[in-house]
Design a protein around this motif. Structure first.
Motif, PDB file in Angstrom:
ATOM      1  N   ASP A 110       7.419  -5.497  -6.318  1.00  0.00           N
ATOM      2  CA  ASP A 110       7.590  -6.955  -6.295  1.00  0.00           C
ATOM      3  C   ASP A 110       7.773  -7.523  -7.695  1.00  0.00           C
TER       4      ASP A 110
ATOM      5  N   SER B 225       4.408  -7.891  -9.502  1.00  0.00           N
ATOM      6  CA  SER B 225       3.340  -8.725  -8.927  1.00  0.00           C
ATOM      7  C   SER B 225       2.403  -7.960  -7.993  1.00  0.00           C
ATOM      8  N   THR B 226       2.766  -6.741  -7.603  1.00  0.00           N
ATOM      9  CA  THR B 226       1.905  -5.931  -6.742  1.00  0.00           C
ATOM     10  C   THR B 226       1.646  -4.588  -7.404  1.00  0.00           C
TER      11      THR B 226
ATOM     12  N   ARG C  85      -0.488  -0.892  -6.844  1.00  0.00           N
ATOM     13  CA  ARG C  85      -1.219  -0.030  -5.906  1.00  0.00           C
ATOM     14  C   ARG C  85      -1.788   1.176  -6.630  1.00  0.00           C
TER      15      ARG C  85
ATOM     16  N   GLY D  82      -5.740 -11.029  -3.262  1.00  0.00           N
ATOM     17  CA  GLY D  82      -5.161 -10.213  -4.331  1.00  0.00           C
ATOM     18  C   GLY D  82      -5.899  -8.941  -4.647  1.00  0.00           C
TER      19      GLY D  82
ATOM     20  N   LYS E 136      -2.614  -7.986  -5.883  1.00  0.00           N
ATOM     21  CA  LYS E 136      -1.496  -8.925  -5.903  1.00  0.00           C
ATOM     22  C   LYS E 136      -1.782  -9.967  -6.981  1.00  0.00           C
TER      23      LYS E 136
END
Length: 613
Positions: free
Chosen positions: A118, A121-122, A124, A202, A216
């Protein structure tokens, strides 16, 4: 994602300045940027590592909190190295000690491997299988344990002191923390209920994989992955919900997932770490855990500790929280003592803070012109003599030490060099040819006292009388510089403080956000008590640069913005930097593989081995 911008010639120069037989290295981080790790003097790594024995560490102070998500102190971080694993951690590898590496997660997230999506913005991260809690029976660490860490951080009893670094960055965290502040701070059950019944958009567990943590962000940043090396993000077990965060009760009921567990803890006196049977070495690329046990005695004093370490009698191996006294460091350097290490830690320590809201002297320090004149009246070279000289305390003329994003030099910019005559003339022009300053400094710091005395002498030559205000280190922060009413009352005009990055690499924000974001006193401001802008500095241009750099996903662009902010703050003379010191550490001859981790200002106990047991 990792940006380290210290040029190779600076690394060579730094080593030459130390004048020791040192092995100096540089390494390249992500994106091909030159990086600076540590400058080891002597890692004493000859021979074959052996397992076993007890490492004896001597110190003078305890951890702040035996709680990974709340501790905000290098001693607390050092303790956690033994028993609490992080998402990312700094490896004990020469040249990479400030480069985050995977600890409990499978890999460092990047756009290339799909860990960052993103547009940034993300983020993991997946927890490694086989990382286990020391419970009965041993239990796998999960992504939910990492989410718990984020939720605990802003608890109402004892919130983490570095929340401004990321509270507004993680989606939903600000609103969550606002609600958490209303919960009974004396009730562990009430806090646990709030945590477990309120989600943070988030910071969550991937519904498709209970081992994957998903962050997030409110906007892409260049620094978030580097920030994940902060212990505040370390997973914690569900059992911690039974205790008030950072409490004395929790300190006696810690649960380990590292190579050691705490087998005995007597606050301010002793910590003993023994092997953790739930730890699987195959899951841990950060810690070799050669020694069987680590015993920490916290009842010494710096001079006695140094004498014991130099005795090499097996009863003292390493320091815990102390460094060799200033009085002995020049001799150790001159003799090329192989048990001495000198390592840069990218701190600004000490530096002078100007109280811009002090009413004293007609509010003179609110004027940049007055502050600039004062800085011209200070001879940095003489202050450095007080701090063991330039070999140990090389000069720093602006905000960011070299080695962090936003700068490549410790001595440029330097807009207000020492010029006593100009300083005096400028003060006259500003209508302040005679002033009295109250200088606050920690009474238990010999360095701060020496700086104060030299400052007193220097400023008297430009018409400024200096009076001393002293407090012990704890009161210096809790009763003075973090209390707005004390600053506004003019209790102090100048404070002798210190600051270090909360993380390394792309870490300029860990200086500018807490220290210089005024935001006109509006929400998000770093004014005390929520931040560390002790002098209430506020400049709209700097505020905008901080906001822009903080939301810039490209590290090179962000670095240029941080450099602009540094130039403005330095020209404004919001602070007076003195040095970014080398950290001297010392160990006995039987200790090997003595790699210093700047984040702890100490040799990494989890990677040393003993030649005599």
């Amino acid at each position: 994602m990792i940006v380290k911008r210290v040029l190779a010639h600076r690394i060579v120069a730094a080593c030459a300045a130390i004048a020791l037989t040192a092995a100096c290295t540089s390494s390249t981080g992500d994106g091909g940027n030159e990086s600076a790790g540590q400058f080891p003097v002597n890692t004493n790594d000859e021979g074959t590592p052996t397992r076993g024995g007890t490492l004896h560490m001597l110190g003078t102070a305890d951890v702040d909190f035996m709680d990974p998500n709340i501790s905000y102190n290098y001693i607390g971080y050092l303790s956690q190295r033994m028993w609490s694993r992080q998402l990312l951690a700094y490896p004990a590898v020469v040249g990479k000690t400030t480069t985050p590496a995977p600890d409990v997660v499978t890999e460092l997230p990047t756009m290339a491997n799909g860990g960052i999506t993103d547009g940034g913005s993300t983020v993991r991260l997946t927890i490694k299988p086989g990382v286990r809690w020391d419970t009965t029976p041993a239990r796998q660490v999960t992504a939910a344990d990492a989410v718990r860490a984020v939720k605990r951080a802003c608890n109402p009893a004892r919130p983490f002191g570095g929340m401004p670094n990321f509270e507004s960055l993680i989606v939903g965290l600000s609103a969550y923390c606002e609600g958490f502040a209303k919960v009974d701070a004396n009730s562990a059950s009430a806090m646990a209920q709030y945590q477990n019944s309120n989600d943070i958009a988030g910071a969550s567990v991937d519904p498709a994989d209970p081992q994957t943590l998903v962050f997030k962000l409110t906007s892409p940043t260049s620094y978030f992955v580097d920030m994940l090396a902060m212990p505040v993000f370390s997973p914690v077990p569900a059992e911690y919900d039974q205790y008030i965060p950072a409490s004395a009760e929790l300190a006696q009921h810690t649960i380990a997932n590292g190579p050691y567990r705490i087998t005995k803890y007597t606050p301010t006196r002793e910590i003993v770490y023994g092997r953790n049977p739930a730890w699987d070495a195959a899951t841990d690329d950060i810690r070799n855990a050669y020694v069987d046990a680590i015993e920490v005695n916290q009842t010494g004093n710096a001079q006695t500790i140094q004498t014991q370490l130099q005795a090499n009698n097996g009863a003292a191996d390493m320091a815990w929280n102390t460094a060799p006294p200033n009085s002995v460091v020049p001799g150790l350097i001159a003799s090329k003592d192989k048990n001495l290490n000198l390592t840069p830690n990218l701190w600004s320590s000490p530096y002078l803070v100007f109280n811009t809201v002090s009413p004293n002297n007609g509010g003179a320090l609110s004027s940049a012109a007055v502050r600039q004149a004062i800085t011209r009246g200070i001879d940095r070279d003489k202050l450095i003599v007080d701090l063991s000289g330039p070999q140990v305390s090389p000069p720093l003329t602006h905000v960011l030490p070299a080695g962090l994003s936003g700068t490549e030099s410790n001595t440029s910019p330097n807009p207000h060099p020492f010029d006593e005559g100009k300083a005096k003339a400028d003060l006259t022009d500003a209508g302040h040819e005679s002033m009295t300053f109250k200088v606050l400094y920690p009474s238990d710091s010999s360095d701060a006292k020496s700086v104060f005395l030299t400052l007193q002498q220097q400023l008297s030559k430009i018409g400024v009388t200096v009076e001393g205000i002293t407090a012990n280190s704890a009161d210096f922060y809790t009763k003075y510089v973090t209390v707005p009413s004390v600053a506004r009352a003019g209790t102090w005009d100048v404070a002798i403080a210190q600051w270090g990055p909360d993380w390394y690499g792309d870490a300029a924000r860990s200086y500018f956000g807490p220290l210089f974001y005024g935001n006109d006193g509006n929400p998000g401001s770093a004014y005390p008590p929520n931040g560390s802008n002790y002098g209430f500095y506020n400049n709209s241009e700097v505020n905008k640069l901080i906001e822009k750099a903080s939301s810039e996903p490209d590290s090179a662009t962000a670095s240029k913005l941080w450099a602009e902010a540094d130039a403005v703050v330095t020209n404004d003379a919001a602070i007076y930097p003195i040095t970014s010191p080398m950290v001297p550490t010392y160990h006995s001859s039987r200790v090997h593989n003595t790699i210093v981790i700047p984040n702890y200002s100490q040799i990494d106990p989890t990677n040393v081995w003993l030649s005599e047991r």
